[in-house]
Design an enzyme around this catalytic site. Structure first.
Site, mmCIF file in Angstrom:
data_model
loop_
_atom_site.group_PDB
_atom_site.id
_atom_site.type_symbol
_atom_site.label_atom_id
_atom_site.label_comp_id
_atom_site.label_asym_id
_atom_site.label_seq_id
_atom_site.Cartn_x
_atom_site.Cartn_y
_atom_site.Cartn_z
ATOM 1 N N SER A 1 0.838 -1.201 0.000
ATOM 2 C CA SER A 1 0.000 0.000 0.000
ATOM 3 C C SER A 1 0.870 1.248 0.000
ATOM 4 O O SER A 1 2.049 1.208 0.357
ATOM 5 C CB SER A 1 -0.865 0.024 1.260
ATOM 6 O OG SER A 1 -0.027 0.246 2.379
ATOM 7 N N LYS A 2 0.241 2.326 -0.412
ATOM 8 C CA LYS A 2 0.961 3.596 -0.479
ATOM 9 C C LYS A 2 1.381 4.042 0.917
ATOM 10 O O LYS A 2 2.477 4.570 1.110
ATOM 11 C CB LYS A 2 0.037 4.634 -1.107
ATOM 12 C CG LYS A 2 0.714 5.909 -1.507
ATOM 13 C CD LYS A 2 -0.145 6.595 -2.536
ATOM 14 C CE LYS A 2 0.183 8.040 -2.692
ATOM 15 N NZ LYS A 2 -0.620 8.674 -3.727
ATOM 16 N N ARG A 3 0.496 3.776 1.864
ATOM 17 C CA ARG A 3 0.793 4.188 3.232
ATOM 18 C C ARG A 3 2.084 3.524 3.723
ATOM 19 O O ARG A 3 2.930 4.145 4.346
ATOM 20 C CB ARG A 3 -0.390 3.809 4.133
ATOM 21 C CG ARG A 3 -0.363 4.405 5.510
ATOM 22 C CD ARG A 3 -1.586 3.965 6.296
ATOM 23 N NE ARG A 3 -1.888 2.544 6.169
ATOM 24 C CZ ARG A 3 -1.266 1.586 6.843
ATOM 25 N NH1 ARG A 3 -0.299 1.885 7.683
ATOM 26 N NH2 ARG A 3 -1.596 0.323 6.657
ATOM 27 N N LYS A 4 2.236 2.245 3.397
ATOM 28 C CA LYS A 4 3.393 1.503 3.901
ATOM 29 C C LYS A 4 4.611 1.568 2.986
ATOM 30 O O LYS A 4 5.745 1.625 3.447
ATOM 31 C CB LYS A 4 2.998 0.025 4.023
ATOM 32 C CG LYS A 4 2.977 -0.437 5.458
ATOM 33 C CD LYS A 4 2.576 -1.846 5.553
ATOM 34 C CE LYS A 4 3.701 -2.621 6.204
ATOM 35 N NZ LYS A 4 3.319 -4.006 6.402
ATOM 36 N N GLY B 1 4.804 3.584 -0.008
ATOM 37 C CA GLY B 1 5.006 4.826 -0.746
ATOM 38 C C GLY B 1 4.549 4.709 -2.192
ATOM 39 O O GLY B 1 3.833 3.784 -2.571
#
Ligand code: GLU
Length: 496
Positions: A246-249, A251
């Protein structure tokens, strides 16, 4: 057989994820292989989370990847009337019922089940309300949802998933699920099934995270009198620690936009994504569009989750090393015309383009691309690492200067002498430049490696690169001589 109709149905609540792009790719391949239609449907009924920007990103990402759609984009939000009609039909045919249980009541029952360590499932309190009981509640304006009435019998929903095989879910394990919220909004589960019918979808190819919805959606299809489509669920892509990417984890590396920005060749990314969860019996790695369309089959999709081999913050790799090497291989394999087209755009945006590269310097331009392409990983590299070939304004890598230009105090003198020798050459070709360097080394009694490495850094600012004499041919005599002198100035100034 009916014409194959597949769809990609993203919710526009963020960026275009590479996992989503892979699902889109598999749908597109299946459509193209079977001469079917690829439909794009934007599932934007979550009005709070859906954004215009996300829709733009999805459309531009798919376009960049070359995954052209034949119909759409259709917007789910424009079809709410259809979804409400379907709910009405379910109510009228006794396949759904109004449920007036309050949130507090349901929460209390859920808590009790938890305490007793039992799985919570709606207990059907409102299943058999009489018409009178319903109208009293309606007169009181009690809020209600609409629930699907799961069959009472002992049976189960059974379907053949084209990836996971035979799947069976017992009716007793499916609760009477909500299809219409108390605010009057249909649930995604229902809208999506109704839209699949509207769009005449024959095959639903989607992420494995949709597998849990499938039995419920098949119940909806059956209740509405529709034949369910074929289902194929695509396994997930996880990171090396088995967590969702994911983008949260992780980038930007999980977004399609990142690869565009990094200078990827769109088809190289498709080829990489195709192999992330699909394989051919012969373990082949490189496929042109036509070859992949020909080879693709739903049965080749792996059941096990695939691994995206990237550690956030890895200084050596900006994405999965396989993706990088796939792109690099494409750069070395493309026809020179195709490569020249991509590099032209790149040089233009970096302000390094010269129209003469299409005219009198075309041959030089193509030779130079041939010379450097095997060492570059992305199209962006042509304007960064390749910059010294297209501009005099380039930087010297600090390490290269240290290693190759400052290695020997006398290099200043050696390079000055070499610049003189080169200047005097009548013909500046592979042979004459090599001879000049060999002669110089012999006269001075130094190893050729010392001079060769120093000259490479002097003319390109780098320590690695193509063969030195080919580099010199690409630069030409005047540039080579100028840069040797410039390098001498650089080390002289720094040594003061
Ligand atoms: N809108 C859903 C999603 O983005 C699609 C699920 C489906 O393909 O049925 O997850």
């Amino acid at each position: 057989m009916d014409q194959v109709r597949v769809r990609f149905a993203p919710s526009p609540t963020g960026y275009l994820h590479i996992g989503g792009a892979r699902t889109a790719l598999y749908n597109w391949l299946y459509a193209r292989k079977h001469k079917g239609r690829f439909i794009l449907r934007i599932e934007d009924t979550d009005t709070e989370r859906s954004t215009e920007e996300s829709i733009r990103e999805i459309l531009s990402g798919l376009t960049w990847l070359g995954l052209d759609w034949d119909e759409g984009p259709f917007f789910q939000s424009e079809r709410i009337g259809n979804h409400l009609d379907a709910v009405q039909k379910l109510l009228e045919t006794g396949h759904a019922y109004k449920c007036f249980c309050t949130r507090e009541e349901l929460d209390a029952k859920r808590k009790t089940a938890q305490k007793e360590k039992q799985d919570y499932k709606y207990d059907g309190t409102c299943r058999n309300l009489s018409p009178d009981e319903i109208s009293i509640r309606e007169q009181n304006a009690s809020p209600c949802v609409v629930r699907f009435k799961t069959p009472d019998e002992d049976g189960s929903v059974v379907f053949q998933d084209r990836v996971y095989g035979l799947i069976e879910k017992k009716y007793v394990d499916i609760e009477d699920f909500v299809v219409l919220r108390s605010d009057g909004k249909p649930l995604y589960l229902l809208s999506s099934a109704v839209d699949d019918k509207t769009d005449k979808i024959t095959h639903v190819i989607r992420g494995q995270d949709g597998l849990g919805n499938t039995p419920k959606q098949i119940l909806i299809y059956n209740a509405l009198g529709y034949a369910p489509p074929v289902f194929a669920h695509v396994s997930l892509t996880l990171d090396t620690k088995k967590a969702k990417i994911s983008k949260r984890k992780h980038g930007e590396v999980v977004t399609v936009a990142y690869y565009k920005e990094k200078g990827f060749i769109p088809w190289a990314l498709c080829n990489f994504l195709a192999l992330l969860g699909w394989s051919n019996s012969d373990d082949r790695e490189f496929f042109s569009r036509e070859e992949l369309i020909e080879a693709f089959s739903l049965e080749g999709i792996a059941r096990h989750n695939s691994v995206f081999n990237y550690q956030p913050g890895d200084p050596k790799n900006f994405t999965d090393p396989k993706a990088i090497s796939m792109n690099a291989r494409y750069i070395s394999m493309l026809s020179i015309d195709e490569l020249a087209g991509l590099v032209r755009e790149e040089l233009r945006s970096a302000d390094l383009w010269d129209d003469a590269y299409c005219g009198e310097k075309k041959q030089w331009f193509e030779n130079t691309l041939e010379l450097i392409r095997t060492r570059l990983h992305t199209i962006r590299d042509f304007s960064s690492k390749g910059r010294p070939y297209f501009s005099d304004d380039f930087t010297y890598e600090e390490n290269a200067v240290k290693k190759n230009l400052k290695k020997d105090q006398n290099l200043k003198q050696y390079l000055t002498t070499l610049a003189d020798c080169f200047e005097k050459l009548d013909t500046f070709d592979l042979h004459s430049t090599e001879n000049a360097i060999r002669d110089l080394c012999e006269n001075l009694g130094v190893k050729p490696g010392l001079i060769i490495n120093a000259v490479r850094t002097a003319v390109t600012g780098q320590s690695a690169g193509p063969g030195l004499f080919e580099i010199l041919m690409a630069m030409g005599k005047d540039k080579t001589v100028d840069r040797l002198k410039k390098a001498v100035d650089l080390i002289s100034n720094e040594q003061v």
